[in-house]
Write a protein that holds these residues in place. Structure first.
Motif, mmCIF file in Angstrom:
data_model
loop_
_atom_site.group_PDB
_atom_site.id
_atom_site.type_symbol
_atom_site.label_atom_id
_atom_site.label_comp_id
_atom_site.label_asym_id
_atom_site.label_seq_id
_atom_site.Cartn_x
_atom_site.Cartn_y
_atom_site.Cartn_z
ATOM 1 N N TRP A 32 32.309 40.431 34.654
ATOM 2 C CA TRP A 32 32.109 39.232 35.480
ATOM 3 C C TRP A 32 32.867 39.384 36.794
ATOM 4 O O TRP A 32 32.355 39.065 37.869
ATOM 5 N N SER A 33 34.091 39.913 36.722
ATOM 6 C CA SER A 33 34.903 40.095 37.922
ATOM 7 C C SER A 33 34.228 41.059 38.899
ATOM 8 O O SER A 33 34.181 40.803 40.106
ATOM 9 N N VAL A 34 33.678 42.170 38.378
ATOM 10 C CA VAL A 34 33.026 43.159 39.248
ATOM 11 C C VAL A 34 31.776 42.556 39.899
ATOM 12 O O VAL A 34 31.559 42.693 41.112
ATOM 13 N N VAL A 35 30.981 41.826 39.100
ATOM 14 C CA VAL A 35 29.758 41.206 39.613
ATOM 15 C C VAL A 35 30.115 40.132 40.641
ATOM 16 O O VAL A 35 29.532 40.065 41.735
ATOM 17 N N LEU A 36 31.124 39.308 40.309
ATOM 18 C CA LEU A 36 31.571 38.232 41.200
ATOM 19 C C LEU A 36 32.077 38.806 42.523
ATOM 20 O O LEU A 36 31.781 38.271 43.599
ATOM 21 N N ASP A 51 37.734 46.870 57.014
ATOM 22 C CA ASP A 51 36.464 47.456 57.411
ATOM 23 C C ASP A 51 35.838 48.247 56.282
ATOM 24 O O ASP A 51 34.700 48.040 55.920
ATOM 25 N N ALA A 52 36.622 49.162 55.693
ATOM 26 C CA ALA A 52 36.062 50.032 54.659
ATOM 27 C C ALA A 52 36.641 49.662 53.301
ATOM 28 O O ALA A 52 37.809 49.297 53.205
ATOM 29 N N ALA A 53 35.809 49.776 52.268
ATOM 30 C CA ALA A 53 36.312 49.539 50.908
ATOM 31 C C ALA A 53 37.159 50.738 50.488
ATOM 32 O O ALA A 53 36.961 51.854 50.967
ATOM 33 N N GLN A 54 38.101 50.489 49.596
ATOM 34 C CA GLN A 54 38.863 51.567 48.979
ATOM 35 C C GLN A 54 37.893 52.337 48.074
ATOM 36 O O GLN A 54 37.210 51.714 47.245
ATOM 37 N N PRO A 55 37.768 53.681 48.234
ATOM 38 C CA PRO A 55 36.852 54.397 47.335
ATOM 39 C C PRO A 55 37.304 54.261 45.872
ATOM 40 O O PRO A 55 38.498 54.291 45.594
ATOM 41 N N VAL A 56 36.351 54.081 44.963
ATOM 42 C CA VAL A 56 36.671 53.995 43.529
ATOM 43 C C VAL A 56 36.813 55.417 42.997
ATOM 44 O O VAL A 56 35.876 56.206 43.081
ATOM 45 N N THR A 57 37.997 55.740 42.482
ATOM 46 C CA THR A 57 38.206 57.087 41.942
ATOM 47 C C THR A 57 38.074 57.055 40.422
ATOM 48 O O THR A 57 38.067 55.987 39.801
ATOM 49 N N HIS A 132 49.132 50.580 42.171
ATOM 50 C CA HIS A 132 48.296 49.461 42.644
ATOM 51 C C HIS A 132 48.222 49.471 44.168
ATOM 52 O O HIS A 132 47.180 49.174 44.747
ATOM 53 N N HIS A 133 49.338 49.863 44.816
ATOM 54 C CA HIS A 133 49.376 49.857 46.283
ATOM 55 C C HIS A 133 48.792 51.114 46.912
ATOM 56 O O HIS A 133 48.769 51.216 48.141
ATOM 57 N N THR A 134 48.296 52.078 46.090
ATOM 58 C CA THR A 134 47.515 53.166 46.691
ATOM 59 C C THR A 134 46.230 52.561 47.274
ATOM 60 O O THR A 134 45.587 53.170 48.116
ATOM 61 N N HIS A 135 45.891 51.352 46.833
ATOM 62 C CA HIS A 135 44.757 50.631 47.418
ATOM 63 C C HIS A 135 45.258 49.855 48.635
ATOM 64 O O HIS A 135 45.734 48.742 48.511
ATOM 65 N N VAL A 136 45.152 50.487 49.799
ATOM 66 C CA VAL A 136 45.582 49.817 51.032
ATOM 67 C C VAL A 136 44.482 48.853 51.455
ATOM 68 O O VAL A 136 44.737 47.724 51.857
ATOM 69 N N SER A 137 43.233 49.297 51.341
ATOM 70 C CA SER A 137 42.108 48.371 51.336
ATOM 71 C C SER A 137 41.854 48.090 49.850
ATOM 72 O O SER A 137 42.673 48.454 49.017
ATOM 73 N N VAL A 138 40.774 47.428 49.502
ATOM 74 C CA VAL A 138 40.550 47.081 48.093
ATOM 75 C C VAL A 138 39.128 47.436 47.687
ATOM 76 O O VAL A 138 38.265 47.642 48.531
ATOM 77 N N ASN A 139 38.877 47.542 46.378
ATOM 78 C CA ASN A 139 37.521 47.709 45.865
ATOM 79 C C ASN A 139 37.317 46.779 44.670
ATOM 80 O O ASN A 139 38.240 46.053 44.269
#
Ligand SMILES: [Zn+2]
Ligand SMILES: [Zn+2]
Length: 238
Positions: A32-36, A51-57, A132-139
């Motif tokens: 639900w969180s991903v869809v939301l 501007d850019a999403a954090q790439p999902v690794t 958690h903070h390796t995500h400077v932007s977010v995904n």
């Protein structure tokens, strides 16, 4: 079905049934969180925070699955504590449930503020919270990219509050949904709240998307999650 009937049904489960139910429920909340998150981005894409999403690794996905499994474990612990009488669930009038939701949110927000600030201490940060903070932007799964101990710490805090304060069953379920909602908002990369909310004395205290996005950009500010109250009172609000 009334709330007390729903909880009677939960109480009738065997441990094995509750483990299955917790897993299904927690993976449903994760989905639900991903869809939301995707929906919020499409609806409010013009108010972009990054501007850019954090790439999902691959590592992100592994941590998110581990977090969801551990959240299920917390749900099992909570159920056992309730069955043994350590946690009390009440079924009061609707207004009392509404008060309980606010109590639960503000108490958890204070606890999370304290633990989150500790997690930024130089002795603790590198091995616990830096991931958690390796995500400077977010995904879409940033919310779940946490160290397993952070997930268990959050669960323990929640169960501690529930052991201290008997809460309405409706309030507990509402809190669980609101927690995922706020977490998803905080990592949504766009701001769905209108500009005038930030002018209103009460509404501006709600933890918006830019509030937690601000923490990812300036990790010395905005330690709260649901509200800005504790950051405002303790001088860390940006
Ligand atoms: Zn975050
Ligand atoms: Zn942080």
């Amino acid at each position: 079905m009334s709330m007390s009937r729903l909880f009677d049904w939960f109480a009738s489960f065997s441990l094995a049934e509750w483990i299955m139910f917790s897993l299904v429920g927690n993976f449903a909340l994760f989905d639900w969180s991903v869809v939301l998150c995707g929906w919020i981005r499409r609806m409010f894409g013009e108010n972009r925070l990054f501007d850019a999403a954090q790439p999902v690794t691959r590592g992100d996905v592994v941590l998110a699955v581990v977090a969801t499994l551990l959240n299920s474990l917390v749900a099992v612990a909570g159920w056992l504590l309730w069955q043994r009488g350590w946690v009390q669930i009440t079924h009061p009038a609707w207004w009392r449930s509404a008060v309980d939701v606010v109590i639960f949110l503000i108490a958890m927000d204070l606890g999370m503020y304290v633990f989150h600030r500790l997690a930024h201490h130089p002795w603790i940060y590198p091995w616990l919270h830096a991931r958690h903070h390796t995500h400077v932007s977010v995904n879409a799964i940033s919310l779940f990219v946490l160290h397993p101990l952070e997930v268990l710490g959050f669960g323990s805090l929640m169960l501690s509050v529930m052991m201290l304060v008997p809460l309405s069953g409706t309030a507990v379920l509402a809190y669980l949904v609101l927690n995922v909602l706020f977490g998803t908002l905080g990592h949504a990369r766009v701001e769905p709240f209108p500009e005038w909310w930030s002018q209103n004395r009460l509404l501006r205290e709600i933890g918006s998307s830019s509030f937690h996005a601000g923490h990812h950009q300036h990790p010395t500010n905005n330690f709260g999650f649901y509200t800005q109250i504790w950051d405002r009172l303790l001088g860390t609000l940006k």
